[in-house]
Design a protein around this motif. Structure first.
Motif, short mmCIF file in Angstrom:
data_model
loop_
_atom_site.label_atom_id
_atom_site.label_comp_id
_atom_site.label_asym_id
_atom_site.label_seq_id
_atom_site.Cartn_x
_atom_site.Cartn_y
_atom_site.Cartn_z
N ASP A 1 4.85 -6.86 -9.91
CA ASP A 1 5.30 -5.74 -10.00
C ASP A 1 6.63 -5.19 -10.18
O ASP A 1 7.56 -6.01 -9.81
N THR B 1 2.63 -1.35 -12.03
CA THR B 1 2.03 -2.04 -10.93
C THR B 1 0.76 -2.95 -11.25
O THR B 1 -0.43 -2.69 -11.05
N THR C 1 0.26 1.12 -16.32
CA THR C 1 -0.58 1.24 -14.98
C THR C 1 0.19 2.52 -14.14
O THR C 1 0.80 2.64 -13.26
N ARG D 1 -2.33 -4.39 -9.39
CA ARG D 1 -3.53 -3.39 -9.12
C ARG D 1 -4.57 -3.51 -10.21
O ARG D 1 -5.80 -3.30 -10.11
N THR E 1 3.63 2.78 -5.62
CA THR E 1 2.85 3.00 -6.94
C THR E 1 3.98 2.85 -7.96
O THR E 1 5.20 2.71 -7.63
N GLU F 1 0.74 -0.91 -0.11
CA GLU F 1 -0.17 -0.08 0.06
C GLU F 1 0.87 1.26 -0.11
O GLU F 1 1.72 1.19 0.71
#
Ligand code: UT7
Length: 323
Positions: free
Chosen positions: A161, A143, A84, A146, A52, A49
């Motif tokens: 990722d 990423t 992404t 996601r 990015t 979390e």
């Protein structure tokens, strides 16, 4: 002598969280045996979390800048390949620019999915050879975790990722023996949009969407297209697969790597393989593999490399590089 884009340094960054096939099989209807046998994948890294595409890209870029031994402020072009991005806009490349403290420069994203790094490399190389820029950061960062449908075992086990980057520098290079990007060749065929796509977007559903793939059909096209574009790019500089020291391929499936190498008569030992450790990281996969092989000493200055990738669109391409 001729003006060329020389790779001054490489870098990469993977999220800390490393997920094995066995761990995945706790929540997805799959097995380690199936994944290893069909793809060669054993691990993938998954962003935490707050982590990015632009934070991974920035980390990879910092490593490449350090390896190149330059000041970040000397970079005047940033091309970031990603499917992404952090946001629909602004371009994630501008977030990388700010995070690196780079002042006025040109910064934009390139979207060609798994071939994105090859597309970004050709764009940056063309801008450098045209004399418009002196020093470029070319990044592939994704990423994909996601945009995966974690209920779809046919796709969610395949991707991971990560980010990889290179610093390109404009240098006068010997016509025949000098370093730099010698040739690039890119292709696209939009008739195959529906074989590998995301079922959402800002201008259609207004949502991000999830990745969808008809894997078997993609596989069939991949081997043919990759072998052809590698031969085409080598032919452009009067070379053949016999001249190649290292193939740095897009890491989608170990069986694709094997079949493509066989088609070109290349020894498996000349192919950099990271798919077992990273899975398919889309635009990040070629620069991640490149950085791994540079850092462990396999790829040396003067080696002749062929970089190649193929992905959604379809798009595909290859680059011949004297490292
Ligand atoms: O980066 C862009 C480029 N992408 C690629 O290059 C991907 C290219 N495609 C591939 O790598 C392969 O096609 C896959 C790895 C995606 C699939 O391998 P495959 O040998 O083509 O398998 P398949 O899709 O034909 O599926 C075979 C079987 C099916 O079962 P049935 O219908 O034969 O009973 C699937 O339901 O395997 C089943 N299956 C799975 N089983 C366990 C599919 N995914 C899984 C899974 N675990 N994760």
């Amino acid at each position: 002598m001729t003006r060329r884009s020389v790779i001054l340094g490489t870098g990469s960054l993977l999220p800390a969280r490393r997920v094995s096939n066995a761990e995945l099989a706790e929540t997805v209807d799959t097995t380690d045996e199936w994944i290893v046998e069909r793809t060669g994948i054993r691990f993938r890294h998954i962003a935490a979390e707050g982590e990015t595409t632009s934070t991974l890209a920035t980390g990879a870029a910092k490593a490449a800048i350090e390896a190149a031994g330059i000041e970040a402020s000397s970079i005047d072009l940033i091309v970031l390949a990603t499917a992404t991005p952090d946001q629909t806009f602004p371009a994630s490349a501008t977030r990388v620019q700010t995070a690196l403290g780079i002042g006025d420069c040109v910064a934009f994203d390139v979207a060609a999915v798994c071939s994105g790094f090859l597309y970004a490399l050709q764009v940056a190389d063309s801008m450098i050879r045209a004399g418009a820029h002196q020093r470029a950061l070319v990044i592939g960062a994704e990423t994909f975790s996601r945009i995966l449908d974690w209920e779809d075992r046919a796709t969610c086990v395949l991707f991971g990722d990560g980010a990889g980057a290179v610093v390109l520098d404009a240098q006068e290079s010997d016509e025949t023996t000098g370093a730099g990007i010698l040739a690039t060749r890119l292709h696209a065929d939009g008739r195959h949009n529906d074989l590998l796509y995301v079922d959402g977007g800002p201008s259609t559903t207004g949502t991000v969407g999830k990745l969808r793939m008809k894997g078997r059909e993609v596989f069939r096209h991949a081997v043919t297209n990759l072998a052809a574009v590698m031969e085409e790019s080598l032919g452009a500089v009067g070379m053949s697969s016999a001249d190649v020291d290292w193939v740095v391929p897009h890491q989608a499936n170990a069986r694709i790597l094997d079949a493509t190498a066989r088609k070109l008569g290349l020894a498996r030992e000349k192919v950099v393989v990271t798919v077992d450790q990273h899975a398919n990281t889309s635009a990040a996969s070629v620069p991640l593999a490149l950085d791994a092989a540079v850092r462990d000493g396999r790829i040396k200055r003067g080696d002749l490399l062929v970089l190649e990738a193929m992905g959604g669109g379809f798009t595909w391409g290859a680059a011949v590089v004297r490292f």
